[in-house]
Motif scaffolding. Sequence first.
Motif, PDB file in Angstrom:
ATOM      1  N   ASP A   1       0.868  -1.164   0.000  1.00  0.00           N
ATOM      2  CA  ASP A   1       0.000   0.000   0.000  1.00  0.00           C
ATOM      3  C   ASP A   1       0.910   1.220   0.000  1.00  0.00           C
ATOM      4  O   ASP A   1       2.007   1.186   0.556  1.00  0.00           O
ATOM      5  N   LEU A   2       0.486   2.307  -0.612  1.00  0.00           N
ATOM      6  CA  LEU A   2       1.336   3.496  -0.684  1.00  0.00           C
ATOM      7  C   LEU A   2       1.308   4.322   0.588  1.00  0.00           C
ATOM      8  O   LEU A   2       2.219   5.102   0.848  1.00  0.00           O
ATOM      9  N   SER A   3       0.262   4.150   1.403  1.00  0.00           N
ATOM     10  CA  SER A   3       0.111   4.955   2.616  1.00  0.00           C
ATOM     11  C   SER A   3       0.629   4.188   3.825  1.00  0.00           C
ATOM     12  O   SER A   3      -0.124   3.518   4.537  1.00  0.00           O
TER      13      SER A   3
ATOM     14  N   LEU B   1      -5.510   5.276  -3.402  1.00  0.00           N
ATOM     15  CA  LEU B   1      -5.100   6.500  -4.078  1.00  0.00           C
ATOM     16  C   LEU B   1      -5.216   6.363  -5.594  1.00  0.00           C
ATOM     17  O   LEU B   1      -4.633   5.465  -6.188  1.00  0.00           O
ATOM     18  N   LYS B   2      -5.957   7.291  -6.226  1.00  0.00           N
ATOM     19  CA  LYS B   2      -6.243   7.198  -7.656  1.00  0.00           C
ATOM     20  C   LYS B   2      -5.502   8.248  -8.486  1.00  0.00           C
ATOM     21  O   LYS B   2      -5.786   8.423  -9.660  1.00  0.00           O
ATOM     22  N   MET B   3      -4.559   8.971  -7.874  1.00  0.00           N
ATOM     23  CA  MET B   3      -3.877  10.052  -8.569  1.00  0.00           C
ATOM     24  C   MET B   3      -3.016   9.534  -9.712  1.00  0.00           C
ATOM     25  O   MET B   3      -2.227   8.608  -9.533  1.00  0.00           O
ATOM     26  N   PHE B   4      -3.155  10.143 -10.881  1.00  0.00           N
ATOM     27  CA  PHE B   4      -2.410   9.706 -12.062  1.00  0.00           C
ATOM     28  C   PHE B   4      -0.905   9.844 -11.853  1.00  0.00           C
ATOM     29  O   PHE B   4      -0.119   9.042 -12.356  1.00  0.00           O
ATOM     30  N   SER B   5      -0.510  10.873 -11.087  1.00  0.00           N
ATOM     31  CA  SER B   5       0.927  11.078 -10.847  1.00  0.00           C
ATOM     32  C   SER B   5       1.537   9.890 -10.102  1.00  0.00           C
ATOM     33  O   SER B   5       2.691   9.509 -10.354  1.00  0.00           O
ATOM     34  N   LEU B   6       0.757   9.290  -9.206  1.00  0.00           N
ATOM     35  CA  LEU B   6       1.260   8.122  -8.473  1.00  0.00           C
ATOM     36  C   LEU B   6       1.380   6.907  -9.385  1.00  0.00           C
ATOM     37  O   LEU B   6       2.317   6.121  -9.260  1.00  0.00           O
TER      38      LEU B   6
ATOM     39  N   ALA C   1       2.397  -3.751 -11.254  1.00  0.00           N
ATOM     40  CA  ALA C   1       0.953  -3.502 -11.370  1.00  0.00           C
ATOM     41  C   ALA C   1       0.521  -2.446 -10.361  1.00  0.00           C
ATOM     42  O   ALA C   1       1.183  -2.224  -9.341  1.00  0.00           O
ATOM     43  N   TYR C   2      -0.617  -1.795 -10.658  1.00  0.00           N
ATOM     44  CA  TYR C   2      -1.196  -0.766  -9.790  1.00  0.00           C
ATOM     45  C   TYR C   2      -2.683  -1.069  -9.687  1.00  0.00           C
ATOM     46  O   TYR C   2      -3.433  -0.860 -10.645  1.00  0.00           O
ATOM     47  N   LEU C   3      -3.119  -1.589  -8.531  1.00  0.00           N
ATOM     48  CA  LEU C   3      -4.509  -1.987  -8.338  1.00  0.00           C
ATOM     49  C   LEU C   3      -5.168  -1.105  -7.289  1.00  0.00           C
ATOM     50  O   LEU C   3      -4.525  -0.650  -6.340  1.00  0.00           O
TER      51      LEU C   3
END
Length: 255
Positions: free
Chosen positions: A52-54, A82-87, A98-100
């Motif tokens: 998880d990114l957080s 988190l749905k930010m395109f930059s991430l 992958a990014y889920l």
Amino acid sequence: MLLVDNDKQSRHEFCQIIQESKYNFLSIYESSTADRALFLLKQNKPSCMVIDLSLPDMDGIKLGRTALEMYPDLPVIVVTHLKMFSLVQDAINAGFSAYLLKALSKADLVETLERVLTPELSKQINNIMNRGQGGIVSDLSKPIESAIHIIQERYNESLTLKDVSDQVYLSPSYFSRMFKDETGKSFVEYLAFVRMQKAKTMLRLSSLPIEVIANNTGFTTAGYFATTFKKHVGNTPSEYRDQFYWKNESRTIKA
């Protein structure tokens, strides 16, 4: 598999999806912090890392990059709210697999694992069977990381504490204390742990004879391998393999 997520409920849901999938043979090591995740990474290279990114102590992107510095071919999967395109861009640029998005669906996760995990497990089997004998370069500034790398690469040999301590230019006694302090295991315990993990992978994913697996995981005889395996795992190698054979048979019948 290493799962790094500060949310206990999310970790539970992820583990439940894995348990109900064909990947339920995988051991899942859980961590709620990046610091603990890095400790687990140093102990053993997982087949896959899910983050998880957080996280409370480190940015998830940074943790993933650090993991890839240690193991460049490690599949790293982000599972986040988190749905930010930059991430997403950051994850792609970092080399993640992958990014889920949460809430995670079983179909999305299994499809991703089909893409990134199966080739990695197959590669592990191929590496075991086609292991080269080239030299390993030690990083003298990181002797224990170098020692772990040596063990990961040469676990199938008759490897001793003195062999490894000599390669990282430490005295056996000092190396032994330092290794235990950094990994939480003695050299002998860690070597046995690595050998058992490799043996379990081969038993699950191949039909190789027990004698061949014993030889390829550093054991002089199949009998000694079986005794050691049962001591650490609780089953004989044949009993352990049969668990997954019957699961596969059951799936075939249902299909």
